[in-house]
Design an enzyme around this catalytic site. Structure first.
Site, PDB file in Angstrom:
ATOM      1  CG  HIS A 197     -35.803  -9.365 136.984  1.00 16.91           C
ATOM      2  ND1 HIS A 197     -35.531  -9.977 138.181  1.00 16.91           N
ATOM      3  CD2 HIS A 197     -35.591  -8.039 137.186  1.00 16.91           C
ATOM      4  CE1 HIS A 197     -35.188  -9.074 139.077  1.00 16.91           C
ATOM      5  NE2 HIS A 197     -35.208  -7.887 138.486  1.00 16.91           N
ATOM      6  CG  HIS A 210     -28.562  -9.290 141.965  1.00 14.25           C
ATOM      7  ND1 HIS A 210     -29.392 -10.021 142.766  1.00 14.25           N
ATOM      8  CD2 HIS A 210     -29.246  -8.144 141.693  1.00 14.25           C
ATOM      9  CE1 HIS A 210     -30.520  -9.370 142.976  1.00 14.25           C
ATOM     10  NE2 HIS A 210     -30.455  -8.220 142.334  1.00 14.25           N
TER      11      HIS A 210
END
Length: 630
Positions: free
Chosen positions: A167, A213
């Site tokens: 992830h 991110h």
């Protein structure tokens, strides 16, 4: 000899002594050496077959190899004059993690040992290990892939396998402020990870694509750099396919989506798997997809405008950023009304997002591929409630992603539907967004429901090492998750099943810590007080944790304690082993751990190598244990 200062006036001295072989080892040696002082290779062969459960055809060669290697290591001169083992040699062999591991292994041409492991994850080192019962560490350590050790059927559709999944694979540390880089991607691939996630965003001038991110202060890395690193390292640990899951935030810049398509085709070339049809009725098998790269994301028209996330500082205050809660609450504690806090993941925060069949049916294969044409595993959710979300469509397959909290809620009310969905389609589970420190969740609930992609933050200090099925990154799901009975009946994760098997575990002793740690690492004033915790992670009815008594002031503790574990779902059971050092005034110190799939345990007396907090194998620390499955 170790010295511990008690006060200014004097010190206490302790000698690290080698513990005698346990009574069971002495008894076995006496029996198979037929009362003699030495055990021949033929006598060892009998022991391997009758006690260790080795195959008759392999035992003779294995026994000869063990005798040669023990004599080579312990008796450089005697190896030319005798060909038998003393009791101490026999004990040394049994206590050797290289020669006598708990999981099947095979010597390669360089005499390095390879473990063959069937497991649910891996994994699973699992991450952020601590002493809580809810923290099963899934540690399956090996560094070498061998095609000879891939023992599962690799010709079933991808949906029939647990897949080693990362992830936010590009992050070097925490989820908010760390750097984005291709380095963690490379590390993950070298460890055998088969699913790499990349969040793609326009750069500041909107003329290129970055990986970062979103809505955090993480520093970006160019997408092309990540893609080239995947190309160069994708198959360094395994020949089986690598899936790239793209978190696409290019909805306002379709020209950049076209640029991504160009990057993918130019970088991967023939490695890139492009479906021949508009949509797949069934996923190809890992064997069919050897050395191929697969793209998984939502078709372009499916993307919704990203929601603005609330004040991150408020969220930070709500999170217990502590190793004490590395898995979050147990599934039984979570309520159906619990909100999913992960709104950063544009893929799955809304169970009612729309799904559109977005392929151009008139697109010809010989035409230049466009972005949506490259998506082999489409992600999306039909419009409607949970029943629609989990609907199995006969004409096409897809991927569904749920946060750990969304899975908890869905499994509580529609667990059987989740199992049925995962028999044909792919389910990806990812950590909740409030795990800013890159901690991870308890994986068992995902595996119990057949989730193929149980995604972990690989950035945490405790890494997942999934080396199942020869370390290839694909583990065939057990039949109980794939079987369909009368009236379309499937496995019910919430049902109570009768005991199928019983695992007996005996913890004899431990050794090697004095070689791996400083003498004052555990206690400034005396040798450590070790104890071992042994338990099961798996189906709720099987989960339990037990522990031995502590052995005071001893670097080589001897416990000789036995435990029994009845198992209702042994196919999904993992044996957890943890060693701690008792501390009267503070928290007990961590001293090593591992986790072994029950279905692959080798019977008999075995050496159990231990791993550190990061999932790396300790050089010397190990346990001597005995396993019996009834």
């Amino acid at each position: 000899m170790g010295s511990y200062r008690i006060c200014v006036c004097f010190t206490r001295k302790f000698r690290v002594t080698e513990a005698d072989p346990p009574p069971d080892v002495k008894e076995a040696f006496g029996k198979y050496a037929e009362g003699g002082t030495h055990m021949t290779a033929e006598q060892l062969r009998r022991f391997l077959v009758e006690v260790q459960g080795e195959l008759e055809n392999d035992a003779a060669a294995t026994a000869e190899s063990i005798v040669q290697q023990i004599l080579q290591k312990r008796h450089h001169i005697a190896k030319f004059t005798r060909h038998a083992l003393t009791l101490e040699d026999f004990h040394h062999y049994l206590f050797s993690a290289d020669l006598n591991p708990p999981i099947n292994f095979k010597f390669d041409t360089t005499n390095k040992y390879i473990w063959k492991i069937w497991s649910l994850f891996s994994v699973f080192d699992l991450i952020n290990f601590h002493t809580s019962i809810s923290n099963p560490e899934i540690l399956l350590c090996t560094e070498i892939f061998s095609p000879d050790l891939v023992h599962h059927d690799m010709n079933a559709p991808l949906s029939h396998y647990f897949i080693y999944t990362g992830h936010n694979s590009y992050l070097t540390g925490n989820q908010l402020t760390s750097d984005c880089s291709d380095v963690p991607v490379i590390k993950a691939l070298k460890k055998g990870v088969r699913v790499i996630e990349l969040d793609i965003w326009p750069n500041s001038t909107k003329d290129d694509v970055h990986v970062l991110h979103g809505r955090t202060v993480t520093t970006p890395v160019e997408l092309i750099r990540c893609l080239k690193s995947i190309r160069d390292h994708a198959f360094s640990a395994s020949p089986y396919p690598v899936v790239i899951t793209l978190e696409d935030h290019l909805t306002q810049t379709p020209d950049l989506q076209a640029k991504v398509a160009q990057m993918l085709t130019q970088t991967f070339g023939k490695m890139l798997f492009v479906p021949e049809s508009d949509c797949l009725k069934e996923f190809p098998s890992p064997d069919e997809l050897r050395h191929r790269i697969i793209i998984s994301t939502k078709p372009p028209k499916e993307y919704l405008e990203a929601q603005i996330v609330g004040d991150s500082s408020n969220n930070l205050q709500k999170v217990k950023d502590s190793d004490e809660d590395v898995w979050g609450q147990e599934p039984s504690i979570l309520t159906a009304t619990q909100e999913d806090n992960d709104k950063n993941d544009s893929e799955t925060s809304d169970l009612n997002s729309t799904y559109e069949d977005d392929y151009d049916s008139d697109l010809k294969v010989h035409q230049p591929p466009v972005y949506k044409r490259l998506i082999a595993i489409p992600s999306g959710k039909p419009k409607g409630g949970i029943k629609e979300v989990l609907k199995v469509e006969p004409a096409k397959v897809r991927r569904l992603s749920l946060s750990e909290q969304a899975l908890e809620k869905t499994a509580e009310s529609h667990g059987i539907d989740v199992v049925r969905f995962t028999q044909k389609n792919i389910l990806r589970v990812y950590p909740k967004g409030t795990r800013f420190n890159s901690s991870n969740y308890k994986p068992q609930i995902g595996w119990l429901h057949g989730a193929q992609m149980v995604a972990f933050n690989m950035q945490a200090s405790f890494k997942i090492v999934m080396k199942a099925n020869g370390g290839c990154g694909y583990v065939k799901k057990p039949d109980i998750l794939m079987n369909v009975g009368p009236n379309n009946q499937v496995f019910d994760p919430k049902a109570k099943y009768p005991v199928k098997k019983t695992l007996k575990v005996k913890v004899y002793m431990g050794d090697g810590w004095h070689l791996d740690f400083k003498q004052t690492h555990f206690d400034l004033y005396s040798p450590p007080d070790f104890y071992t915790r042994v338990g099961i992670a798996g189906a709720p009815e099987d989960e339990v944790m037990k522990k031995t008594k502590k052995k005071e002031d001893n670097w080589t503790p001897v416990w000789n304690e036995e435990f029994t574990f009845p198992l209702t779902v042994p196919e999904l059971a993992l044996l957890r082993i943890e060693v701690h050092e008792y501390d009267m005034s503070e928290k007990d110190d961590f001293a090593g751990q591992t986790c072994l799939p029950v279905s692959e345990l080798r019977s008999g007396i075995r050496a159990i190598p231990l791993c550190d907090r990061k999932g790396e194998k300790l050089n010397s620390a190990r346990l001597l244990m005995r396993f019996e499955i009834l």
